[in-house]
Design a protein around this motif. Structure first.
Motif, PDB file in Angstrom:
ATOM      1  N   ARG A 205       0.840  -1.211   0.000  1.00 57.93           N
ATOM      2  CA  ARG A 205       0.000   0.000   0.000  1.00 57.93           C
ATOM      3  C   ARG A 205       0.871   1.255   0.000  1.00 57.93           C
ATOM      4  N   ILE A 206       1.999   1.173   0.752  1.00 63.13           N
ATOM      5  CA  ILE A 206       2.938   2.311   0.752  1.00 63.13           C
ATOM      6  C   ILE A 206       3.477   2.551  -0.652  1.00 63.13           C
ATOM      7  N   ASP A 207       3.922   1.487  -1.325  1.00 63.00           N
ATOM      8  CA  ASP A 207       4.455   1.642  -2.695  1.00 63.00           C
ATOM      9  C   ASP A 207       3.393   2.183  -3.644  1.00 63.00           C
ATOM     10  N   GLN A 208       2.158   1.690  -3.508  1.00 65.82           N
ATOM     11  CA  GLN A 208       1.087   2.164  -4.376  1.00 65.82           C
ATOM     12  C   GLN A 208       0.794   3.635  -4.127  1.00 65.82           C
ATOM     13  N   ALA A 209       0.859   4.036  -2.861  1.00 64.42           N
ATOM     14  CA  ALA A 209       0.615   5.444  -2.532  1.00 64.42           C
ATOM     15  C   ALA A 209       1.722   6.334  -3.113  1.00 64.42           C
ATOM     16  N   GLU A 210       2.973   5.843  -3.042  1.00 64.13           N
ATOM     17  CA  GLU A 210       4.065   6.622  -3.624  1.00 64.13           C
ATOM     18  C   GLU A 210       3.916   6.724  -5.148  1.00 64.13           C
ATOM     19  N   THR A 211       3.501   5.628  -5.796  1.00 62.03           N
ATOM     20  CA  THR A 211       3.286   5.675  -7.246  1.00 62.03           C
ATOM     21  C   THR A 211       2.162   6.648  -7.602  1.00 62.03           C
ATOM     22  N   THR A 212       1.093   6.599  -6.845  1.00 62.99           N
ATOM     23  CA  THR A 212      -0.021   7.521  -7.091  1.00 62.99           C
ATOM     24  C   THR A 212       0.416   8.969  -6.905  1.00 62.99           C
ATOM     25  N   LEU A 213       1.246   9.210  -5.868  1.00 65.51           N
ATOM     26  CA  LEU A 213       1.719  10.566  -5.638  1.00 65.51           C
ATOM     27  C   LEU A 213       2.644  11.017  -6.778  1.00 65.51           C
ATOM     28  N   SER A 214       3.496  10.101  -7.275  1.00 69.50           N
ATOM     29  CA  SER A 214       4.375  10.450  -8.402  1.00 69.50           C
ATOM     30  C   SER A 214       3.551  10.802  -9.640  1.00 69.50           C
ATOM     31  N   ARG A 215       2.536  10.010  -9.932  1.00 73.09           N
ATOM     32  CA  ARG A 215       1.672  10.318 -11.065  1.00 73.09           C
ATOM     33  C   ARG A 215       0.973  11.650 -10.882  1.00 73.09           C
ATOM     34  N   ALA A 216       0.565  11.932  -9.659  1.00 71.55           N
ATOM     35  CA  ALA A 216      -0.089  13.218  -9.406  1.00 71.55           C
ATOM     36  C   ALA A 216       0.891  14.378  -9.608  1.00 71.55           C
ATOM     37  N   ASN A 217       2.150  14.173  -9.200  1.00 74.32           N
ATOM     38  CA  ASN A 217       3.145  15.227  -9.422  1.00 74.32           C
ATOM     39  C   ASN A 217       3.402  15.438 -10.916  1.00 74.32           C
ATOM     40  N   ILE A 218       3.431  14.340 -11.675  1.00 78.89           N
ATOM     41  CA  ILE A 218       3.589  14.477 -13.120  1.00 78.89           C
ATOM     42  C   ILE A 218       2.407  15.231 -13.717  1.00 78.89           C
ATOM     43  N   ALA A 219       1.208  14.886 -13.270  1.00 80.67           N
ATOM     44  CA  ALA A 219       0.025  15.598 -13.747  1.00 80.67           C
ATOM     45  C   ALA A 219       0.062  17.069 -13.341  1.00 80.67           C
ATOM     46  N   LEU A 220       0.638  17.345 -12.138  1.00 80.54           N
ATOM     47  CA  LEU A 220       0.769  18.737 -11.702  1.00 80.54           C
ATOM     48  C   LEU A 220       1.707  19.512 -12.622  1.00 80.54           C
ATOM     49  N   ALA A 221       2.851  18.890 -12.976  1.00 79.58           N
ATOM     50  CA  ALA A 221       3.782  19.563 -13.875  1.00 79.58           C
ATOM     51  C   ALA A 221       3.140  19.806 -15.242  1.00 79.58           C
ATOM     52  N   GLU A 222       2.375  18.818 -15.722  1.00 77.46           N
ATOM     53  CA  GLU A 222       1.718  18.988 -17.019  1.00 77.46           C
ATOM     54  C   GLU A 222       0.653  20.073 -16.958  1.00 77.46           C
ATOM     55  N   ALA A 223      -0.117  20.088 -15.881  1.00 80.59           N
ATOM     56  CA  ALA A 223      -1.145  21.123 -15.737  1.00 80.59           C
ATOM     57  C   ALA A 223      -0.518  22.507 -15.602  1.00 80.59           C
ATOM     58  N   THR A 224       0.605  22.575 -14.880  1.00 86.83           N
ATOM     59  CA  THR A 224       1.303  23.860 -14.760  1.00 86.83           C
ATOM     60  C   THR A 224       1.814  24.333 -16.118  1.00 86.83           C
ATOM     61  N   ARG A 225       2.377  23.392 -16.894  1.00 87.38           N
ATOM     62  CA  ARG A 225       2.855  23.756 -18.233  1.00 87.38           C
ATOM     63  C   ARG A 225       1.709  24.228 -19.126  1.00 87.38           C
TER      64      ARG A 225
END
Length: 487
Positions: A205-225
């Motif tokens: 669950r910890i690994d899945q949460a970290e993966t979800t957070l990484s994807r969210a950060n990528i989406a944040l960078a894309e939305a910011t761009r």
């Protein structure tokens, strides 16, 4: 008797007449025969002598100039396209054809509402992912504590089982108690395995949460761009052209909005023949960095810019001949991309050649030189280069000879001539251009035409107006301006 006398007189006169006529015929016949038999006397012919202009053939080193026609273009031309779709809500004041902008200046702003909403959603997803990561970390800690407690209980059960076995060995305990203790120890070990499985799930669950957070950060960078893409800025200093957007218009993604041209990074492209291109190569076959001069005729004033050859096109071009060469321009004041100019390229110097007027060379490659007795001689030469109205030639025995400046069908080898030589008092200073004093009306018309010209750069316009304000104005300038005025 009287009748007889008159008859005798008549017969005598008739006889004398016939005799005289016969004598006359004899004389005429003799004269004709003498005329026919006599030798014809032809008056002696005089030799015709022509006056010719002579020029002395002097060996020297010449720098040929290659002339071609080229087009000015910018080395940095960028198409400004919309990186996002939406409605244009703001435009820079200089966003117009010919507007000057600087690097980093905001040019176009597209409605950022959708991009901001997407950015807010991504930030909410990041908050959820962070909360899930915290919960997963807490669950992992609890699973570790539960596993430790189960392990401790399993150890206690195991010791109790061993104690019952010892009692049975001493004859004190019972088999039922040993079996009960063994079952309890086995259940404790099973509980430890269950807790280990729970901890493994917590780690996953910890690994899945970290993966979800990484994807969210990528989406944040894309939305910011995407939010940043709603604002179009100038990447470098330049001038806008071909603008086709106004405030309030809907634009699509990747739609062209304008062209950004760097007016200071100019170059001229010109096409030369293959033979001319070969003269611009060095011994290793590389293109030499020859100096060039670009000349632009603008309303009676020649704008010039110097430069240097930078490169050549790798292909000849579809349906084209020769080679396309590019030269970078320096200090090209008044030049604009798209100008059609005359390009003068300084070729490598040619040694041991003679510069002669082009009219001195005939189609067979010979020139006429002055020989003994002021008679002409034909001398074969080799054409090295043509330079406008002059030619550069080489030939055995040409140096120091006097060459006929202009050939004509009446001149040839053996013809006697009267030589006309130029004075050898040194080089004559070039004549100064003819100056004209303008009337007030004529000056006013010329000034009005120059001030109303939209194609002339401001710098060139200022120079022309300054010359027109002087008391004496070059006649050539006046003629060139009036030719564009229509008379």
């Amino acid at each position: 008797m009287r009748f007889l006398g008159r008859s005798l007189i008549g017969m005598l006169l008739a006889s004398m007449t016939l005799a005289l006529m016969a004598y006359a015929v004899f004389l005429v016949n003799g004269a004709v025969q003498a005329r026919i038999g006599a030798e014809k006397r032809v008056p002696p012919a005089r030799e015709r002598v022509f006056a010719v202009n002579l020029v002395e053939a002097r060996l020297g080193t010449e720098t040929p100039v290659l002339e071609a026609f080229g087009e000015v273009q910018s080395r940095r031309t960028l198409e400004l396209r919309a990186a996002a779709s939406g409605r244009v809500i703001a435009l820079a004041e200089a966003f117009e054809d010919g507007g000057a902008v600087v690097a980093g200046q905001e040019l176009v702003r597209i409605d950022p509402a959708d991009a901001k909403a997407a950015l807010d959603r991504v930030r909410a997803d990041i908050a959820d992912a962070q909360a899930e990561a915290r919960d997963a970390a807490k669950a992992l800690n609890l699973a570790r504590d539960e596993q430790a407690a189960a392990q401790e209980q399993a150890e206690l059960r195991q010791r109790a089982f061993q104690r019952q076995q010892d009692l049975v060995t001493r004859g004190v305990g019972t088999a039922a108690a040993v079996e009960t203790a063994e079952l309890a120890a086995s259940s404790a070990r099973q509980a430890v395995l269950a807790r280990r499985q729970v901890m493994t799930q917590a780690e996953a669950r910890i690994d899945q949460a970290e993966t979800t957070l990484s994807r969210a950060n990528i989406a944040l960078a894309e939305a910011t761009r995407r939010l940043e893409d709603t604002t179009l800025t100038a990447p470098f200093d330049g001038t806008l052209s071909a603008t086709n957007v106004v405030e309030g218009r809907l634009v699509n993604n990747n739609e062209k909005l304008a062209d950004l041209v760097d007016p200071d990074a100019l170059e001229v492209s010109f096409r030369v023949s293959t033979a001319q291109y070969s003269r611009l190569l060095d011994a290793s076959g590389a293109l030499i960095r020859a100096d060039v001069v670009a000349v632009l005729d603008v309303s009676g004033v020649d704008l010039t810019a110097t430069g240097r050859i930078s490169r050549a096109s790798v292909t000849a071009g579809e349906g084209q001949t020769g080679r396309l060469v590019f030269a970078r321009l320096e200090n090209a004041v008044g030049f604009k991309p798209g100008d059609f100019t005359t390009v003068q390229v300084r070729e490598p110097a040619v040694e041991n050649v003679v510069r002669l007027p082009a009219s001195a060379l005939d189609a067979s490659g010979t020139v006429l030189v002055l020989g003994d007795g002021d008679r002409l001689e034909a001398l074969p030469v080799t054409l090295v280069r043509r330079q406008g109205d002059d030619v550069l030639v080489r030939g055995d025995g040409l140096a120091g000879r006097e060459v006929v400046e202009a050939r004509s069908p009446l001149l040839g080898a053996g013809i006697a001539v009267t030589p006309l030589r130029k004075a050898k008092s040194g080089e004559v200073a070039p004549a100064s251009p003819a100056m004209v004093e303008l009337s007030d009306d004529r000056r006013a018309k010329l000034v009005a035409f120059i001030e109303g010209s939209t194609r002339m750069p401001e710098a060139a316009k200022a120079r022309v107006l300054a010359r027109l304000s002087e008391p004496l104005v070059p006649e050539q300038m006046i003629k060139r301006i009036e030719s564009r005025m229509g008379g």
